[in-house]
Design a protein around this motif. Structure first.
Motif, PDB file in Angstrom:
ATOM      1  N   THR A 218      16.053  23.302  21.212  1.00 53.69           N
ATOM      2  CA  THR A 218      15.324  22.250  20.502  1.00 53.69           C
ATOM      3  C   THR A 218      14.947  22.716  19.110  1.00 53.69           C
ATOM      4  O   THR A 218      15.076  21.960  18.126  1.00 53.69           O
ATOM      5  CB  THR A 218      14.059  21.864  21.288  1.00 53.69           C
ATOM      6  N   ASN A 219      14.515  23.972  19.008  1.00 54.24           N
ATOM      7  CA  ASN A 219      14.116  24.514  17.716  1.00 54.24           C
ATOM      8  C   ASN A 219      15.308  24.580  16.771  1.00 54.24           C
ATOM      9  O   ASN A 219      15.194  24.247  15.586  1.00 54.24           O
ATOM     10  CB  ASN A 219      13.514  25.909  17.903  1.00 54.24           C
ATOM     11  N   ILE A 220      16.474  25.002  17.267  1.00 50.29           N
ATOM     12  CA  ILE A 220      17.665  25.064  16.426  1.00 50.29           C
ATOM     13  C   ILE A 220      18.026  23.673  15.918  1.00 50.29           C
ATOM     14  O   ILE A 220      18.391  23.499  14.747  1.00 50.29           O
ATOM     15  CB  ILE A 220      18.842  25.689  17.205  1.00 50.29           C
ATOM     16  N   ALA A 221      17.899  22.687  16.788  1.00 44.09           N
ATOM     17  CA  ALA A 221      18.209  21.315  16.364  1.00 44.09           C
ATOM     18  C   ALA A 221      17.295  20.871  15.229  1.00 44.09           C
ATOM     19  O   ALA A 221      17.757  20.280  14.238  1.00 44.09           O
ATOM     20  CB  ALA A 221      18.086  20.366  17.556  1.00 44.09           C
ATOM     21  N   SER A 222      16.012  21.169  15.349  1.00 45.59           N
ATOM     22  CA  SER A 222      15.084  20.766  14.285  1.00 45.59           C
ATOM     23  C   SER A 222      15.320  21.566  13.017  1.00 45.59           C
ATOM     24  O   SER A 222      15.229  21.020  11.905  1.00 45.59           O
ATOM     25  CB  SER A 222      13.631  20.936  14.765  1.00 45.59           C
ATOM     26  N   LEU A 223      15.666  22.850  13.176  1.00 50.46           N
ATOM     27  CA  LEU A 223      15.943  23.667  12.003  1.00 50.46           C
ATOM     28  C   LEU A 223      17.239  23.230  11.328  1.00 50.46           C
ATOM     29  O   LEU A 223      17.369  23.337  10.102  1.00 50.46           O
ATOM     30  CB  LEU A 223      16.018  25.142  12.390  1.00 50.46           C
ATOM     31  N   THR A 224      18.197  22.727  12.103  1.00 51.52           N
ATOM     32  CA  THR A 224      19.424  22.195  11.517  1.00 51.52           C
ATOM     33  C   THR A 224      19.118  20.988  10.645  1.00 51.52           C
ATOM     34  O   THR A 224      19.713  20.813   9.567  1.00 51.52           O
ATOM     35  CB  THR A 224      20.422  21.836  12.626  1.00 51.52           C
ATOM     36  N   GLU A 225      18.183  20.170  11.078  1.00 51.48           N
ATOM     37  CA  GLU A 225      17.777  19.030  10.250  1.00 51.48           C
ATOM     38  C   GLU A 225      17.180  19.518   8.936  1.00 51.48           C
ATOM     39  O   GLU A 225      17.425  18.932   7.869  1.00 51.48           O
ATOM     40  CB  GLU A 225      16.765  18.169  11.006  1.00 51.48           C
ATOM     41  N   VAL A 226      16.398  20.588   9.000  1.00 53.06           N
ATOM     42  CA  VAL A 226      15.817  21.154   7.785  1.00 53.06           C
ATOM     43  C   VAL A 226      16.918  21.664   6.857  1.00 53.06           C
ATOM     44  O   VAL A 226      16.898  21.439   5.642  1.00 53.06           O
ATOM     45  CB  VAL A 226      14.836  22.296   8.125  1.00 53.06           C
ATOM     46  N   VAL A 227      17.913  22.352   7.431  1.00 53.34           N
ATOM     47  CA  VAL A 227      19.030  22.855   6.622  1.00 53.34           C
ATOM     48  C   VAL A 227      19.778  21.698   5.970  1.00 53.34           C
ATOM     49  O   VAL A 227      20.143  21.772   4.783  1.00 53.34           O
ATOM     50  CB  VAL A 227      19.972  23.702   7.502  1.00 53.34           C
ATOM     51  N   GLN A 228      20.004  20.645   6.720  1.00 51.51           N
ATOM     52  CA  GLN A 228      20.741  19.498   6.178  1.00 51.51           C
ATOM     53  C   GLN A 228      19.983  18.826   5.045  1.00 51.51           C
ATOM     54  O   GLN A 228      20.587  18.339   4.085  1.00 51.51           O
ATOM     55  CB  GLN A 228      21.041  18.506   7.299  1.00 51.51           C
ATOM     56  N   ARG A 229      18.656  18.827   5.154  1.00 51.96           N
ATOM     57  CA  ARG A 229      17.853  18.234   4.083  1.00 51.96           C
ATOM     58  C   ARG A 229      17.722  19.166   2.876  1.00 51.96           C
ATOM     59  O   ARG A 229      17.432  18.719   1.771  1.00 51.96           O
ATOM     60  CB  ARG A 229      16.449  17.881   4.606  1.00 51.96           C
ATOM     61  N   ASN A 230      17.899  20.482   3.124  1.00 49.66           N
ATOM     62  CA  ASN A 230      17.700  21.472   2.066  1.00 49.66           C
ATOM     63  C   ASN A 230      18.889  22.440   2.045  1.00 49.66           C
ATOM     64  O   ASN A 230      18.752  23.629   2.353  1.00 49.66           O
ATOM     65  CB  ASN A 230      16.405  22.251   2.309  1.00 49.66           C
ATOM     66  N   PRO A 231      20.076  21.956   1.692  1.00 50.17           N
ATOM     67  CA  PRO A 231      21.277  22.786   1.808  1.00 50.17           C
ATOM     68  C   PRO A 231      21.320  23.976   0.854  1.00 50.17           C
ATOM     69  O   PRO A 231      22.166  24.859   1.030  1.00 50.17           O
ATOM     70  CB  PRO A 231      22.406  21.799   1.502  1.00 50.17           C
ATOM     71  N   ASN A 232      20.427  24.011  -0.118  1.00 53.52           N
ATOM     72  CA  ASN A 232      20.390  25.132  -1.059  1.00 53.52           C
ATOM     73  C   ASN A 232      19.152  25.993  -0.884  1.00 53.52           C
ATOM     74  O   ASN A 232      18.768  26.737  -1.797  1.00 53.52           O
ATOM     75  CB  ASN A 232      20.479  24.608  -2.495  1.00 53.52           C
ATOM     76  N   ASP A 233      18.540  25.908   0.275  1.00 55.92           N
ATOM     77  CA  ASP A 233      17.307  26.651   0.552  1.00 55.92           C
ATOM     78  C   ASP A 233      17.636  27.853   1.438  1.00 55.92           C
ATOM     79  O   ASP A 233      17.938  27.712   2.625  1.00 55.92           O
ATOM     80  CB  ASP A 233      16.304  25.730   1.246  1.00 55.92           C
ATOM     81  N   ALA A 234      17.588  29.047   0.854  1.00 59.56           N
ATOM     82  CA  ALA A 234      17.897  30.263   1.608  1.00 59.56           C
ATOM     83  C   ALA A 234      16.957  30.437   2.795  1.00 59.56           C
ATOM     84  O   ALA A 234      17.368  30.901   3.867  1.00 59.56           O
ATOM     85  CB  ALA A 234      17.814  31.479   0.692  1.00 59.56           C
ATOM     86  N   ALA A 235      15.684  30.054   2.617  1.00 59.68           N
ATOM     87  CA  ALA A 235      14.706  30.210   3.691  1.00 59.68           C
ATOM     88  C   ALA A 235      15.084  29.398   4.921  1.00 59.68           C
ATOM     89  O   ALA A 235      14.882  29.830   6.061  1.00 59.68           O
ATOM     90  CB  ALA A 235      13.320  29.804   3.199  1.00 59.68           C
TER      91      ALA A 235
END
Length: 288
Positions: free
Chosen positions: A50-67
């Motif tokens: 579940t956490n990976i799924a939510s973090l994937t959404e964060v990555v998709q919204r912030n594709p240039n965010d190293a964090a």
């Protein structure tokens, strides 16, 4: 705190915190302990997925965010998905080549997949990016120790302890180096410091027990293995070395019981096999 700042705050601890006393394999005359570096407990609750799924959404919204990549990489690592973790950490360092934590996290994941040379390079890159990033010195020291460079490992751990004086992991790792150098009194002092800082893990008790046996302090060693086994009673190495401490203090019945418990968990444990041979009369007494 902003969402980005919150994510960034996780980076230094997201993977490293799961490691705890990672990189700290117990050292003895016989290497019997399982790998304990970058050990990430398997999640059986589904929370990591579940956490990976939510973090994937964060990555998709912030594709240039190293964090974002670094934090998701840590979640992948906790789930045992090291290829995916390494890919995320690689993306993080591509975006931010000065991210010491991303290099360090990738190094830990590389170690978990047996790529020690590549891990060593990444620990070095983490230190170059941030010379005050203590976990990278611990990680590099653990690789150097495994490769036999004890002086290099000791130098790194001295720096780590200066930067992180409350790090149980750093003291434990330095104790292992000193133990391997045959400096058991100094090793015991380091294991003492590790236990003072984190008394709730078994590894430093088990490691200190070996140095206590080496310095003929058998009763104290037995106490340490009691503590280690109280935390993890499936550790064949602790059962075997407690058997050795009993045997050396001439309590052969207790020694036999402990060797048998160790052999029941790991039939190939050499300390248990050799001990059983002695106490059952196969190859004579330890004192002959």
């Amino acid at each position: 705190m902003s969402v980005r700042a919150s994510r960034t705050a996780l980076i230094g601890s997201a993977l490293v915190a799961t490691v705890a006393l990672a990189g700290c394999e117990t050292m003895g005359s016989v290497a019997t302990a399982p790998r304990q570096f970058a050990v990430l407990e398997t999640d059986t609750t589904g929370a990591t997925t579940t956490n990976i799924a939510s973090l994937t959404e964060v990555v998709q919204r912030n594709p240039n965010d190293a964090a974002a990549y670094n934090t998701r990489g840590a979640a992948y690592a906790r789930a045992g998905q090291f290829s995916e973790a390494i890919a995320d950490f690689t993306k993080a360092v591509q975006i931010d080549p000065n991210s010491g934590s991303a290099y360090n996290n990738r190094a830990l994941a590389l170690r978990q997949t047996g790529r020690n040379d590549a891990a060593l390079q990444d620990f070095g890159k983490a230190i170059n990016a941030d010379p005050n990033y203590g976990p990278a010195y611990i990680g590099r020291a653990n690789v150097l120790r495994a490769q036999g460079d004890l002086d290099g490992a000791l130098a790194d751990l001295n720096v780590a302890i200066r930067l992180m004086p409350e790090s149980a992991e750093a003291y434990h790792a330095r104790g292992l180096v000193r133990q391997k150098q045959g400096q058991n009194t100094q090793a015991i002092a380091d294991f003492d410091a590790a236990i003072d800082r984190n008394p709730f893990v078994s590894a430093p008790y088990a490691a200190r027990g070996q140095s206590l046996i080496a310095t003929n302090q058998y009763d104290k060693a037995i106490e340490d293995y009691n503590a280690a086994l109280n935390v993890n009673n499936k550790d064949a190495t602790s059962w075997a070395y407690r058997g050795l401490a009993y045997e050396k203090s001439n309590r052969r019945k207790e020694a036999l019981e402990n060797y048998q418990r160790a052999a029941g968990i790991d039939p190939n444990n050499p300390v248990a096999k050799q001990g059983l041979g002695r106490v059952q009369g196969g190859v004579g007494s330890l004192f002959n």
